[in-house]
Scaffold this motif. Structure first.
Motif, PDB file in Angstrom:
ATOM      1  N   ALA A  28       0.833  -1.206   0.000  1.00 22.89           N
ATOM      2  CA  ALA A  28       0.000   0.000   0.000  1.00 22.89           C
ATOM      3  C   ALA A  28       0.865   1.251   0.000  1.00 22.89           C
ATOM      4  CB  ALA A  28      -0.906   0.006   1.235  1.00 22.89           C
ATOM      5  N   ALA A  29       0.377   2.251  -0.698  1.00 27.01           N
ATOM      6  CA  ALA A  29       1.021   3.573  -0.702  1.00 27.01           C
ATOM      7  C   ALA A  29       2.524   3.446  -0.915  1.00 27.01           C
ATOM      8  CB  ALA A  29       0.722   4.312   0.595  1.00 27.01           C
ATOM      9  N   SER A  30       2.900   2.907  -2.059  1.00 25.62           N
ATOM     10  CA  SER A  30       4.313   2.596  -2.322  1.00 25.62           C
ATOM     11  C   SER A  30       5.206   3.838  -2.196  1.00 25.62           C
ATOM     12  CB  SER A  30       4.458   1.974  -3.706  1.00 25.62           C
ATOM     13  OG  SER A  30       3.957   2.848  -4.698  1.00 25.62           O
ATOM     14  N   GLN A  31       6.455   3.586  -1.785  1.00 25.44           N
ATOM     15  CA  GLN A  31       7.453   4.642  -1.593  1.00 25.44           C
ATOM     16  C   GLN A  31       8.727   4.276  -2.355  1.00 25.44           C
ATOM     17  OE1 GLN A  31       8.026   4.711   2.646  1.00 25.44           O
ATOM     18  NE2 GLN A  31       5.907   5.303   3.083  1.00 25.44           N
ATOM     19  N   PRO A  32       9.551   5.257  -2.704  1.00 25.13           N
ATOM     20  CA  PRO A  32      10.806   4.936  -3.404  1.00 25.13           C
ATOM     21  C   PRO A  32      11.663   3.925  -2.652  1.00 25.13           C
ATOM     22  CG  PRO A  32      10.352   7.278  -3.581  1.00 25.13           C
ATOM     23  CD  PRO A  32       9.299   6.714  -2.645  1.00 25.13           C
ATOM     24  N   GLY A  33      11.599   3.949  -1.345  1.00 21.23           N
ATOM     25  CA  GLY A  33      12.355   2.993  -0.528  1.00 21.23           C
ATOM     26  C   GLY A  33      11.878   1.567  -0.670  1.00 21.23           C
ATOM     27  N   ASP A  34      10.722   1.368  -1.297  1.00 21.84           N
ATOM     28  CA  ASP A  34      10.224   0.008  -1.533  1.00 21.84           C
ATOM     29  C   ASP A  34      10.883  -0.613  -2.754  1.00 21.84           C
ATOM     30  OD1 ASP A  34       6.847   1.046  -0.666  1.00 21.84           O
ATOM     31  OD2 ASP A  34       8.426   0.228   0.619  1.00 21.84           O
ATOM     32  N   SER A  35      11.625   0.163  -3.501  1.00 22.20           N
ATOM     33  CA  SER A  35      12.283  -0.352  -4.709  1.00 22.20           C
ATOM     34  C   SER A  35      13.258  -1.463  -4.336  1.00 22.20           C
ATOM     35  CB  SER A  35      13.016   0.778  -5.432  1.00 22.20           C
ATOM     36  OG  SER A  35      12.114   1.776  -5.859  1.00 22.20           O
ATOM     37  N   ALA A  36      13.041  -2.632  -4.883  1.00 14.35           N
ATOM     38  CA  ALA A  36      13.829  -3.822  -4.572  1.00 14.35           C
ATOM     39  C   ALA A  36      13.269  -4.970  -5.392  1.00 14.35           C
ATOM     40  CB  ALA A  36      13.758  -4.157  -3.080  1.00 14.35           C
ATOM     41  N   THR A  37      13.887  -6.131  -5.247  1.00 11.45           N
ATOM     42  CA  THR A  37      13.328  -7.345  -5.847  1.00 11.45           C
ATOM     43  C   THR A  37      12.628  -8.132  -4.749  1.00 11.45           C
ATOM     44  OG1 THR A  37      15.026  -7.460  -7.574  1.00 11.45           O
ATOM     45  CG2 THR A  37      13.854  -9.494  -7.044  1.00 11.45           C
ATOM     46  N   TYR A  38      11.426  -8.566  -5.041  1.00 15.29           N
ATOM     47  CA  TYR A  38      10.608  -9.290  -4.072  1.00 15.29           C
ATOM     48  C   TYR A  38      10.513 -10.748  -4.513  1.00 15.29           C
ATOM     49  CZ  TYR A  38       9.468  -4.797  -2.123  1.00 15.29           C
ATOM     50  OH  TYR A  38       9.569  -3.565  -1.529  1.00 15.29           O
ATOM     51  N   LEU A  39      10.856 -11.642  -3.603  1.00 13.94           N
ATOM     52  CA  LEU A  39      10.882 -13.070  -3.910  1.00 13.94           C
ATOM     53  C   LEU A  39       9.896 -13.832  -3.044  1.00 13.94           C
ATOM     54  CD1 LEU A  39      14.355 -12.251  -3.748  1.00 13.94           C
ATOM     55  CD2 LEU A  39      14.121 -14.145  -5.313  1.00 13.94           C
ATOM     56  N   CYS A  40       9.223 -14.744  -3.684  1.00 16.05           N
ATOM     57  CA  CYS A  40       8.272 -15.630  -3.044  1.00 16.05           C
ATOM     58  C   CYS A  40       8.961 -16.976  -2.840  1.00 16.05           C
ATOM     59  CB  CYS A  40       7.055 -15.749  -3.965  1.00 16.05           C
ATOM     60  SG  CYS A  40       5.950 -17.115  -3.673  1.00 16.05           S
ATOM     61  N   ALA A  41       8.729 -17.611  -1.679  1.00 16.70           N
ATOM     62  CA  ALA A  41       9.425 -18.866  -1.396  1.00 16.70           C
ATOM     63  C   ALA A  41       8.548 -19.826  -0.599  1.00 16.70           C
ATOM     64  CB  ALA A  41      10.727 -18.589  -0.648  1.00 16.70           C
ATOM     65  N   PRO A  42       7.852 -20.704  -1.280  1.00 12.33           N
ATOM     66  CA  PRO A  42       7.172 -21.785  -0.556  1.00 12.33           C
ATOM     67  C   PRO A  42       8.166 -22.901  -0.258  1.00 12.33           C
ATOM     68  CG  PRO A  42       6.758 -21.999  -2.891  1.00 12.33           C
ATOM     69  CD  PRO A  42       7.591 -20.750  -2.714  1.00 12.33           C
ATOM     70  N   PRO A  43       7.864 -23.786   0.662  1.00 11.23           N
ATOM     71  CA  PRO A  43       8.735 -24.945   0.859  1.00 11.23           C
ATOM     72  C   PRO A  43       8.565 -25.930  -0.283  1.00 11.23           C
ATOM     73  CG  PRO A  43       6.844 -25.065   2.310  1.00 11.23           C
ATOM     74  CD  PRO A  43       6.769 -23.740   1.615  1.00 11.23           C
ATOM     75  N   ILE A  44       9.498 -26.862  -0.370  1.00  9.84           N
ATOM     76  CA  ILE A  44       9.440 -27.837  -1.447  1.00  9.84           C
ATOM     77  C   ILE A  44       8.207 -28.731  -1.304  1.00  9.84           C
ATOM     78  CG2 ILE A  44      10.825 -29.602  -0.300  1.00  9.84           C
ATOM     79  CD1 ILE A  44      12.258 -29.991  -3.019  1.00  9.84           C
ATOM     80  N   GLY A  45       7.707 -28.804  -0.068  1.00 10.59           N
ATOM     81  CA  GLY A  45       6.490 -29.546   0.200  1.00 10.59           C
ATOM     82  C   GLY A  45       6.240 -29.588   1.687  1.00 10.59           C
ATOM     83  N   GLY A  46       4.987 -29.625   2.093  1.00  8.51           N
ATOM     84  CA  GLY A  46       4.657 -29.703   3.501  1.00  8.51           C
ATOM     85  C   GLY A  46       5.261 -28.557   4.290  1.00  8.51           C
ATOM     86  N   GLY A  47       5.886 -28.902   5.396  1.00 10.62           N
ATOM     87  CA  GLY A  47       6.551 -27.887   6.202  1.00 10.62           C
ATOM     88  C   GLY A  47       8.056 -27.997   6.107  1.00 10.62           C
ATOM     89  N   SER A  48       8.511 -28.491   4.956  1.00 10.81           N
ATOM     90  CA  SER A  48       9.941 -28.700   4.772  1.00 10.81           C
ATOM     91  C   SER A  48      10.723 -27.416   5.001  1.00 10.81           C
ATOM     92  CB  SER A  48      10.211 -29.211   3.352  1.00 10.81           C
ATOM     93  OG  SER A  48      11.610 -29.239   3.083  1.00 10.81           O
TER      94      SER A  48
END
Lengths: 113, 116
Positions: free
Chosen positions: A78-98
């Motif tokens: 919300a209400a993005s700012q210049p300081g939010d500039s970055a790369t955003y990565l999503c990371a689920p586990p390989i499976g379950g709660g691994s």
């Protein structure tokens, strides 16, 4: 095998905009999912960890949702700012709660003043 | 706590040389992870330890790579002999097991390796 796709690969927005970053994954039998931020030349910083039972997790201007049934997660800024500039990565586990995480290629966000 | 500490931050070496990367996890964390990041392949898990014991090394690319964790506060990733295709940023991360919601991984600043 868990595969993670993040769309868009890059995003440029003017300051103040609300935005949504998308993440899809193939193995929905997961217990949680993490979102990270990476600044150029730096390590990763954890933003949010969302449990499958929570469906949503909030931290300041960030809100992450998780829909296991559809294999999707979104990060809302919300209400993005210049300081939010970055790369955003999503990371689920390989499976379950691994402990093994599978990372997407990320969304490179640029917020223009 | 100072966070995850990695050394060196930058390493330039010639093909065929041995390279040793070092990591100090956050005190009290019982999981330690080694990742490699390249433009082509993104971020990949190489190996991880739990209580100093290697749990999964299926991501280690080949026998030239080895990792050790002699105690809870120190780990090394060694490449011998190094090759130009090993050039990448290598990250160490740690986490603590326990209740749900505490699985966050904390990353170090990385070691940028260039093999000429």
């Amino acid at each position: 095998k868990q595969e993670v796709t993040q769309i868009p690969a890059a995003l440029s927005v003017p300051e103040g905009e609300n935005l949504v970053l998308n993440c899809s994954f193939t193995d929905s039998a997961i217990y949680n999912l993490q979102w990270f931020r990476q600044d150029p030349g730096k390590g990763l910083t954890s933003l949010l960890l969302i449990q499958s039972s929570q469906r949503e997790q909030t931290s300041g201007r960030l809100n992450a949702s998780l829909d296991k049934s559809s294999g999707r997660s979104t990060l809302y800024i919300a209400a993005s700012q210049p300081g939010d500039s970055a790369t955003y990565l999503c990371a689920p586990p390989i499976g379950g709660g691994s402990e093994k995480l599978v990372f997407g290629k990320g969304t490179k966000l640029t917020v223009n003043p | 706590d100072a966070g995850v500490i990695q050394s060196p931050r930058h390493e330039v070496t010639e093909m065929g040389q041995e390279v040793t990367l070092r990591c100090k996890p956050i005190s009290g964390h019982d999981y330690l992870f080694w990742y490699r990041q390249t433009m082509m392949r993104g971020l990949e898990l190489l190996i991880y330890f739990n209580n100093n014991v290697p749990i999964d090394d299926s991501g280690m690319p080949e026998d030239r790579f080895s990792a050790k964790m002699p105690n809870a506060s120190f780990s090394t990733l060694k490449i011998q002999p190094s090759e130009p295709r090993d050039s990448a940023v290598y990250f160490c991360a740690s986490s603590i097991s326990g209740q749900a919601g505490e699985e966050t991984q904390y990353f170090g600043p990385g070691t940028r390796l260039l093999v000429l």
